[in-house]
Structures are given as structure tokens and as C-alpha cells.
Scaffold this motif. Structure first.
Motif, mmCIF file in Angstrom:
data_model
loop_
_atom_site.group_PDB
_atom_site.id
_atom_site.type_symbol
_atom_site.label_atom_id
_atom_site.label_comp_id
_atom_site.label_asym_id
_atom_site.label_seq_id
_atom_site.Cartn_x
_atom_site.Cartn_y
_atom_site.Cartn_z
ATOM 1 N N ASN A 91 40.556 18.863 8.312
ATOM 2 C CA ASN A 91 40.568 17.398 8.340
ATOM 3 C C ASN A 91 40.670 16.817 6.934
ATOM 4 O O ASN A 91 41.389 15.837 6.712
ATOM 5 C CB ASN A 91 39.335 16.855 9.058
ATOM 6 C CG ASN A 91 39.418 17.043 10.557
ATOM 7 O OD1 ASN A 91 40.499 17.182 11.127
ATOM 8 N ND2 ASN A 91 38.270 17.069 11.211
ATOM 9 N N ARG A 94 44.238 17.214 5.882
ATOM 10 C CA ARG A 94 45.078 16.201 6.542
ATOM 11 C C ARG A 94 44.941 14.862 5.840
ATOM 12 O O ARG A 94 45.928 14.145 5.636
ATOM 13 C CB ARG A 94 44.689 16.061 8.004
ATOM 14 C CG ARG A 94 45.079 17.238 8.840
ATOM 15 C CD ARG A 94 44.584 17.080 10.265
ATOM 16 N NE ARG A 94 44.808 18.297 11.012
ATOM 17 C CZ ARG A 94 43.997 18.756 11.937
ATOM 18 N NH1 ARG A 94 42.904 18.093 12.266
ATOM 19 N NH2 ARG A 94 44.266 19.868 12.570
ATOM 20 N N ASP A 95 43.709 14.500 5.477
ATOM 21 C CA ASP A 95 43.498 13.236 4.764
ATOM 22 C C ASP A 95 44.280 13.213 3.457
ATOM 23 O O ASP A 95 44.902 12.209 3.114
ATOM 24 C CB ASP A 95 42.014 13.012 4.473
ATOM 25 C CG ASP A 95 41.194 12.725 5.719
ATOM 26 O OD1 ASP A 95 41.795 12.432 6.778
ATOM 27 O OD2 ASP A 95 39.949 12.821 5.643
ATOM 28 N N ARG A 96 44.252 14.310 2.746
ATOM 29 C CA ARG A 96 44.970 14.366 1.464
ATOM 30 C C ARG A 96 46.477 14.347 1.667
ATOM 31 O O ARG A 96 47.198 13.768 0.870
ATOM 32 C CB ARG A 96 44.556 15.601 0.681
ATOM 33 C CG ARG A 96 43.116 15.474 0.244
ATOM 34 C CD ARG A 96 42.789 16.289 -0.933
ATOM 35 N NE ARG A 96 41.378 16.108 -1.219
ATOM 36 C CZ ARG A 96 40.896 16.047 -2.423
ATOM 37 N NH1 ARG A 96 41.681 16.161 -3.443
ATOM 38 N NH2 ARG A 96 39.613 15.878 -2.616
ATOM 39 N N ARG A 98 48.044 12.828 3.995
ATOM 40 C CA ARG A 98 48.458 11.483 4.408
ATOM 41 C C ARG A 98 48.761 10.605 3.209
ATOM 42 O O ARG A 98 49.571 9.690 3.287
ATOM 43 C CB ARG A 98 47.380 10.830 5.264
ATOM 44 C CG ARG A 98 47.372 11.348 6.666
ATOM 45 C CD ARG A 98 46.389 10.571 7.537
ATOM 46 N NE ARG A 98 46.122 11.350 8.727
ATOM 47 C CZ ARG A 98 44.975 11.931 9.013
ATOM 48 N NH1 ARG A 98 43.936 11.798 8.213
ATOM 49 N NH2 ARG A 98 44.834 12.640 10.110
ATOM 50 N N ARG A 99 48.060 10.875 2.124
ATOM 51 C CA ARG A 99 48.331 10.127 0.900
ATOM 52 C C ARG A 99 49.640 10.627 0.314
ATOM 53 O O ARG A 99 49.880 11.826 0.254
ATOM 54 C CB ARG A 99 47.224 10.351 -0.136
ATOM 55 C CG ARG A 99 45.939 9.694 0.236
ATOM 56 C CD ARG A 99 44.982 9.800 -0.920
ATOM 57 N NE ARG A 99 43.856 10.617 -0.467
ATOM 58 C CZ ARG A 99 43.223 11.507 -1.189
ATOM 59 N NH1 ARG A 99 43.589 11.739 -2.421
ATOM 60 N NH2 ARG A 99 42.216 12.185 -0.701
#
Length: 190
Positions: A91, A94-96, A98-99
Motif C-alpha cells: 500500500n 502504491r501511494d508512492r 500514484r505520485r
């Protein structure tokens, strides 16, 4: 995910249970042991998903911080602590991803020279770079499934749990990912 009691604890055998309990009670030696046990695998997972060693180290460290915070309230029984920790790491990756950031996995394919290696001794490195580039262009869920099963050596049940999907969905992701990798690396596969 967090249930307690004798019936729950017998549902899932967790090899990290004693260590996590000790971390939760503030045992610094247990914190060091958990870090030594988990950090290399979490860093490797994040590096394969992100394609960036520095970002991977940050993600692995953040995952362990979350593990330390969760340890005092973790209730064993429904999931292994390791599976939860892999899911946290995915997760965070995934957050990274998305940037929008330069030099991320989407740019790996431009870093690899498709021509032959100038020196035969670098052939293995060239193959590794080609595999990394092929992995980077897989859809995120396929890449995660392949990394968990083939690089992290998780079984299908544990990998599916880490991804939050059914075993059948995992097998579908693996099948499509392998097929895409075979196509991308067809000249290497004899």
C-alpha cells in the motif's frame, strides 16, 4: 482482522507471534530482532515494485514503524503478522507510485539499452535490467502478484491475502503477468 481468544489463535499459526508480542510490550531486543528479520524482505519487495532503492528503503522503514505501532494492539488469529506487513508495504508503494515522480518504474524502460551488451561479462546484468524493465511495464497488480510469489516466495494463499484478493484472482494476475513477461523477454526464452 483483529480477533482474539483461544479459538481465534488456533485458526492461523503465526511464526512471528512471540516476537510481535514482545515488540508490543516494549522489548527493544525484540524490536531489533523484528527489524533484522523483516527489513531485508520488505526493502526487496519495495525495490521491485518501485524500481528505486532509496524509495524502497523509505517504504520499508515506514512499514516497520507501522508494525511497531500496531504490535501492542495486534490480535492474532485471522491473519499472519507478516502477511499484514507485506500488505502495508504494498500500500505504501502504491501511494508512492500514484505520485508523479521522475525516474519511477514508468521510466525504467528508457534506461535500458535494448542493444547487445558491450562486454560479454555484463550479460547477466543486461538480462537483469531487461527483466526489471519488463516488470516495470506490467500493470501494478500483475507486478505485485509476480513479486510476491516469485521474489518474496510467498504461497498463493498468503500472496492473495497480502493483496486482499481471492486465490483465483491472484492466479489470474500471475498468469497474465507471466504471459506478458514471456512476450517481452521472448528473445531470452529458448
Amino acid at each position: 482482522m483483529y480477533s482474539d481468544g483461544p479459538a481465534a489463535s488456533s485458526r492461523v499459526d503465526d511464526p512471528d507471534a512471540d516476537l510481535v508480542r514482545r515488540v508490543g510490550s516494549g522489548d527493544l531486543l525484540a524490536v531489533r530482532a523484528l527489524t533484522a528479520r523483516k527489513l531485508p524482505r520488505l526493502t526487496a519487495l519495495a525495490a521491485r515494485v518501485l524500481g528505486d532503492a532509496a524509495e524502497a528503503e523509505d517504504v520499508a522503514q515506514e512499514s516497520l514503524i507501522r508494525a511497531w505501532r500496531q504490535a501492542p494492539v495486534w490480535r492474532f488469529g485471522e491473519a499472519r503478522f507478516d502477511t499484514w506487513l507485506h500488505r502495508v508495504t504494498l500500500n505504501l508503494c502504491r501511494d508512492r507510485l500514484r505520485r508523479v515522480r521522475p525516474g519511477g518504474p514508468q521510466d525504467l524502460e528508457t534506461l535500458v539499452d535494448p542493444g547487445p551488451a558491450p562486454d560479454r561479462g555484463l550479460e547477466a546484468r543486461d538480462v537483469g535490467d531487461r527483466v526489471a524493465a519488463a516488470m516495470a511495464i506490467l500493470p501494478a497488480r500483475q507486478r505485485e502478484a509476480v513479486v510476491l510469489c516469485h521474489y518474496q516466495e510467498m504461497g498463493n494463499i498468503q500472496a492473495a491475502a497480502a493483496l486482499g484478493i481471492s486465490v483465483e484472482a491472484l492466479e489470474s494476475l500471475l498468469s497474465r503477468g507471466r504471459r506478458a513477461l514471456r512476450a517481452a523477454l521472448s528473445d531470452l526464452v529458448a
